[in-house]
Scaffold this motif. Structure first.
Motif, PDB file in Angstrom:
ATOM      1  N   TYR A 173      -5.959   5.689  -2.841  1.00 49.83           N
ATOM      2  CA  TYR A 173      -5.878   4.939  -1.654  1.00 49.83           C
ATOM      3  C   TYR A 173      -4.639   5.309  -0.732  1.00 49.83           C
ATOM      4  N   THR A 174      -3.607   5.687  -1.429  1.00 46.95           N
ATOM      5  CA  THR A 174      -2.470   6.185  -0.847  1.00 46.95           C
ATOM      6  C   THR A 174      -2.560   7.615   0.012  1.00 46.95           C
ATOM      7  N   ARG A 175      -3.480   8.395  -0.603  1.00 47.28           N
ATOM      8  CA  ARG A 175      -3.776   9.777   0.050  1.00 47.28           C
ATOM      9  C   ARG A 175      -4.650   9.685   0.977  1.00 47.28           C
ATOM     10  N   ASP A 176      -5.529   8.729   1.189  1.00 47.75           N
ATOM     11  CA  ASP A 176      -6.611   8.650   2.054  1.00 47.75           C
ATOM     12  C   ASP A 176      -6.068   7.717   3.361  1.00 47.75           C
ATOM     13  N   THR A 177      -4.939   7.725   3.475  1.00 45.25           N
ATOM     14  CA  THR A 177      -4.085   6.957   4.490  1.00 45.25           C
ATOM     15  C   THR A 177      -4.529   5.447   4.375  1.00 45.25           C
ATOM     16  N   LEU A 178      -4.446   5.018   3.265  1.00 44.04           N
ATOM     17  CA  LEU A 178      -4.434   3.592   2.796  1.00 44.04           C
ATOM     18  C   LEU A 178      -5.923   3.090   3.155  1.00 44.04           C
ATOM     19  N   ILE A 179      -6.882   3.939   2.962  1.00 42.78           N
ATOM     20  CA  ILE A 179      -8.312   3.277   3.304  1.00 42.78           C
ATOM     21  C   ILE A 179      -8.792   3.618   1.864  1.00 42.78           C
ATOM     22  N   LEU A 180      -9.510   2.732   1.503  1.00 43.08           N
ATOM     23  CA  LEU A 180     -10.552   2.488   0.075  1.00 43.08           C
ATOM     24  C   LEU A 180     -11.487   3.426   0.439  1.00 43.08           C
ATOM     25  N   SER A 181     -12.026   4.692  -0.394  1.00 39.17           N
ATOM     26  CA  SER A 181     -12.880   5.261  -0.114  1.00 39.17           C
ATOM     27  C   SER A 181     -14.005   5.058  -1.010  1.00 39.17           C
ATOM     28  N   THR A 182     -13.674   4.462  -2.128  1.00 43.95           N
ATOM     29  CA  THR A 182     -14.715   4.286  -3.431  1.00 43.95           C
ATOM     30  C   THR A 182     -14.364   2.886  -4.120  1.00 43.95           C
ATOM     31  N   SER A 183     -15.441   2.559  -4.618  1.00 44.46           N
ATOM     32  CA  SER A 183     -15.223   1.078  -5.246  1.00 44.46           C
ATOM     33  C   SER A 183     -14.471   1.251  -6.756  1.00 44.46           C
ATOM     34  N   TYR A 184     -13.878   0.376  -7.165  1.00 45.29           N
ATOM     35  CA  TYR A 184     -13.217   0.452  -8.543  1.00 45.29           C
ATOM     36  C   TYR A 184     -14.380   0.793  -9.676  1.00 45.29           C
ATOM     37  N   TRP A 185     -15.517   0.261  -9.583  1.00 47.99           N
ATOM     38  CA  TRP A 185     -16.708   0.293 -10.521  1.00 47.99           C
ATOM     39  C   TRP A 185     -16.981   1.765 -10.523  1.00 47.99           C
ATOM     40  N   ASN A 186     -17.165   2.295  -9.438  1.00 43.47           N
ATOM     41  CA  ASN A 186     -17.687   3.644  -9.227  1.00 43.47           C
ATOM     42  C   ASN A 186     -16.684   4.769  -9.989  1.00 43.47           C
ATOM     43  N   LEU A 187     -15.414   4.290  -9.486  1.00 46.83           N
ATOM     44  CA  LEU A 187     -14.213   5.277 -10.083  1.00 46.83           C
ATOM     45  C   LEU A 187     -14.193   4.865 -11.485  1.00 46.83           C
ATOM     46  N   TRP A 188     -14.397   3.671 -12.126  1.00 44.46           N
ATOM     47  CA  TRP A 188     -14.197   3.459 -13.517  1.00 44.46           C
ATOM     48  C   TRP A 188     -15.286   4.309 -14.278  1.00 44.46           C
ATOM     49  N   VAL A 189     -16.564   4.066 -13.648  1.00 43.42           N
ATOM     50  CA  VAL A 189     -17.614   4.821 -14.349  1.00 43.42           C
ATOM     51  C   VAL A 189     -17.504   6.339 -14.603  1.00 43.42           C
ATOM     52  N   ASP A 190     -16.922   6.964 -13.465  1.00 36.81           N
ATOM     53  CA  ASP A 190     -16.500   8.301 -13.440  1.00 36.81           C
ATOM     54  C   ASP A 190     -15.501   8.731 -14.602  1.00 36.81           C
ATOM     55  N   LEU A 191     -14.483   7.940 -14.677  1.00 36.68           N
ATOM     56  CA  LEU A 191     -13.362   8.170 -15.550  1.00 36.68           C
ATOM     57  C   LEU A 191     -14.095   7.954 -17.003  1.00 36.68           C
ATOM     58  N   MET A 192     -14.704   6.946 -17.371  1.00 35.85           N
ATOM     59  CA  MET A 192     -15.249   6.864 -18.725  1.00 35.85           C
ATOM     60  C   MET A 192     -16.230   7.724 -18.905  1.00 35.85           C
ATOM     61  N   LYS A 193     -17.081   8.363 -18.187  1.00 38.22           N
ATOM     62  CA  LYS A 193     -17.910   9.465 -18.469  1.00 38.22           C
ATOM     63  C   LYS A 193     -17.084  10.585 -18.734  1.00 38.22           C
ATOM     64  N   ASN A 194     -16.075  10.868 -18.052  1.00 40.69           N
ATOM     65  CA  ASN A 194     -15.150  11.873 -18.373  1.00 40.69           C
ATOM     66  C   ASN A 194     -14.667  11.770 -19.969  1.00 40.69           C
ATOM     67  N   ALA A 195     -14.055  10.554 -20.051  1.00 44.30           N
ATOM     68  CA  ALA A 195     -13.436  10.176 -21.403  1.00 44.30           C
ATOM     69  C   ALA A 195     -14.418  10.188 -22.534  1.00 44.30           C
ATOM     70  N   ALA A 196     -15.680  10.376 -22.381  1.00 45.17           N
ATOM     71  CA  ALA A 196     -16.632  10.412 -23.472  1.00 45.17           C
ATOM     72  C   ALA A 196     -16.847  12.021 -23.691  1.00 45.17           C
ATOM     73  N   GLU A 197     -16.409  12.906 -22.972  1.00 42.06           N
ATOM     74  CA  GLU A 197     -16.421  14.259 -23.163  1.00 42.06           C
ATOM     75  C   GLU A 197     -15.187  14.835 -24.050  1.00 42.06           C
ATOM     76  N   PHE A 198     -15.684  15.588 -25.072  1.00 45.87           N
ATOM     77  CA  PHE A 198     -14.672  16.068 -26.146  1.00 45.87           C
ATOM     78  C   PHE A 198     -13.866  17.249 -25.627  1.00 45.87           C
ATOM     79  N   ASN A 199     -13.037  17.025 -24.475  1.00 48.43           N
ATOM     80  CA  ASN A 199     -12.417  17.993 -24.085  1.00 48.43           C
ATOM     81  C   ASN A 199     -11.152  18.430 -24.755  1.00 48.43           C
ATOM     82  N   VAL A 200     -11.039  19.638 -25.163  1.00 43.15           N
ATOM     83  CA  VAL A 200      -9.895  20.084 -25.839  1.00 43.15           C
ATOM     84  C   VAL A 200      -9.208  21.321 -24.771  1.00 43.15           C
TER      85      VAL A 200
END
Length: 434
Positions: free
Chosen positions: A123-150
């Motif tokens: 939001y702060t990098r896109d000149t205070l414009i919301l470019s994505t929904s909270y739900w879509n961003l949350w799903v992306d994060l959780m998908k990444n969290a489920a990966e066993f990254n080391v």
């Protein structure tokens, strides 16, 4: 009935009241963590969700200072109280209790609070414009969290830009859970190692020599081990530009390898402090004036080394960085010695304010992050306000609001608080979208 005996130390503190200062010191350290996070927006940290143009050199110095001691000292206090707790409750109950007390809040904050950070970042990098929904961003994060990254997290900016999973301030709880499980396993195998000092306790006068030995032994040990960790990372990852990156293990445990030996050392030091009754026997914290002088000298050296690292010639940046890291390790132990001796001497008493802050300190750690981000965001576009003033405003408001929420909601209604947290999540899913 025989009269109860009390041991008087060099500070004239009865033995049964001696650990009150640890509770006071713990909530002070939590307040320092709030100050550190409040400062992040005003210190040119480009990966922080709010990178305010109103930066402040004073705030930057304060952030570096707090970063040197706050978390290691929290590990020290955790280690100190681990022995009496596991002795009283037993291994199974101890671990179950820690998993419940630390693990449930960790999960709630990971699911509800932490995903707000990348949302604010974009939001702060896109000149205070919301470019994505909270739900879509949350799903992306959780998908990444489920990966066993080391491996090493090379760039915090890339992590934020690509919505990669990062625990934020919850890394402390996940690492502390690991420490408690390792501690519990060792305790179950070698219980005799943790048997408390059972000889007649006699008070000793703290000496200058023993205090200096503690300073140089702990400072040298952590600097040597931490330097080996940093050197190993740079050897195996030559493209690494940041000598203190985070490391992720399956996205469950995340920490800075450059600090892991600090945490291990101070947790162990806390265990030994209780086991050997160093405080009751006058062996620790030690000679107050020696800690005061050492802390002052090292803080000055630390500040000057930081200045050279940030403003010196580029070809000497690595050398100045190593010098800075050297004094950081010694500043950590000198701050522990100075703060504990100061608190033992002048702050080993109960007051209503101390009692309330101490009882809310853990919840304040859990809840403060959201308030810091919100207040930083509110002040983001306020012109003509210095970074120092913004930092002070965010700090005061965050501490006050966090305390009020913890005192009147989280502490008396802990289960309802979880429901409220997920209610907040549901509201954000419904409301926050382009």
């Amino acid at each position: 009935m025989p009269k109860k005996e009390t041991l008087m130390s060099s500070f004239e503190i009865p033995i049964e009241n001696r650990v009150i200062f640890f509770d006071n010191l713990r909530f002070f350290l939590v307040l320092c963590v709030v100050l550190q996070h409040s400062s992040n927006a005003y210190t040119n940290l480009t990966w922080w969700p709010i990178s305010d143009s109103a930066s402040s050199a004073i705030v930057g110095w304060l952030r570096s200072f707090i970063d040197a001691f706050a978390m290691p000292l929290l590990f020290y206090i955790a280690g100190y109280f681990a022995v009496p707790t596991i002795t009283k409750k037993g291994v199974a109950t101890f671990l179950k209790g820690k998993l419940k007390r630390l693990g449930i809040p960790w999960g709630v904050c990971i699911l509800v609070i932490c995903p707000i950070v990348p949302l604010v970042y974009h939001y702060t990098r896109d000149t205070l414009i919301l470019s994505t929904s909270y739900w879509n961003l949350w799903v992306d994060l959780m998908k990444n969290a489920a990966e066993f990254n080391v491996g090493i997290i090379y760039s915090m900016n890339e992590l934020m830009q690509n919505n990669q999973f990062y625990q934020r301030y919850m890394w402390f709880l996940s690492l502390l859970i690991l420490f408690f499980f390792v501690f519990g396993s060792i305790y179950s195998l070698k219980r005799s190692w943790f048997k408390a000092f059972d000889q007649p306790i006699t008070s000793e006068t703290p000496s200058i020599l023993s205090t200096l030995k503690t300073l140089f032994t702990v400072g040298s040990l952590t600097f040597l081990c931490s330097s080996i960790a940093v050197g190993s990372m740079l050897f195996f990852a030559p493209k690494l530009s940041n000598p203190e990156p985070f490391f992720t293990f399956g996205n469950i445990i995340q920490f800075r390898p450059s600090r892991i030996f600090l945490f291990i050392t101070y947790f162990t030091l806390g265990v030994l402090t209780f086991k050997n009754r160093w405080i009751e026997r006058g062996k620790f914290p030690g000679h107050f004036q020696t800690w005061l002088i050492s802390f002052t000298i090292i803080l000055i050296a630390f500040s000057y080394a930081r200045h050279l690292m940030l403003n010196g010639p580029e070809d000497l940046e690595k050398i100045f960085g190593l010098v800075f890291f050297f004094f950081l390790n010694f500043l950590t132990i000198s701050t522990l010695g100075f703060s504990t001796s100061l608190a033992l001497k002048y702050w080993n008493r109960l007051t209503d304010v101390n009692r309330n802050l101490a009882s809310n300190s853990y919840n304040m750690y859990l809840a403060h992050y959201l308030f810091v981000i919100v207040f930083q965001l509110i002040l983001f576009n306020v012109k003509g306000m210095s970074g120092l003033l913004k930092f002070g405003t965010v700090s005061v408001l965050s501490i006050l609001c966090t305390y009020i929420v913890c005192q009147f909601i989280l502490k008396p209604f802990s289960r309802i608080s979880v429901v409220l947290a997920f209610s907040l999540f549901a509201i954000m899913v419904l409301v926050i979208h382009p």
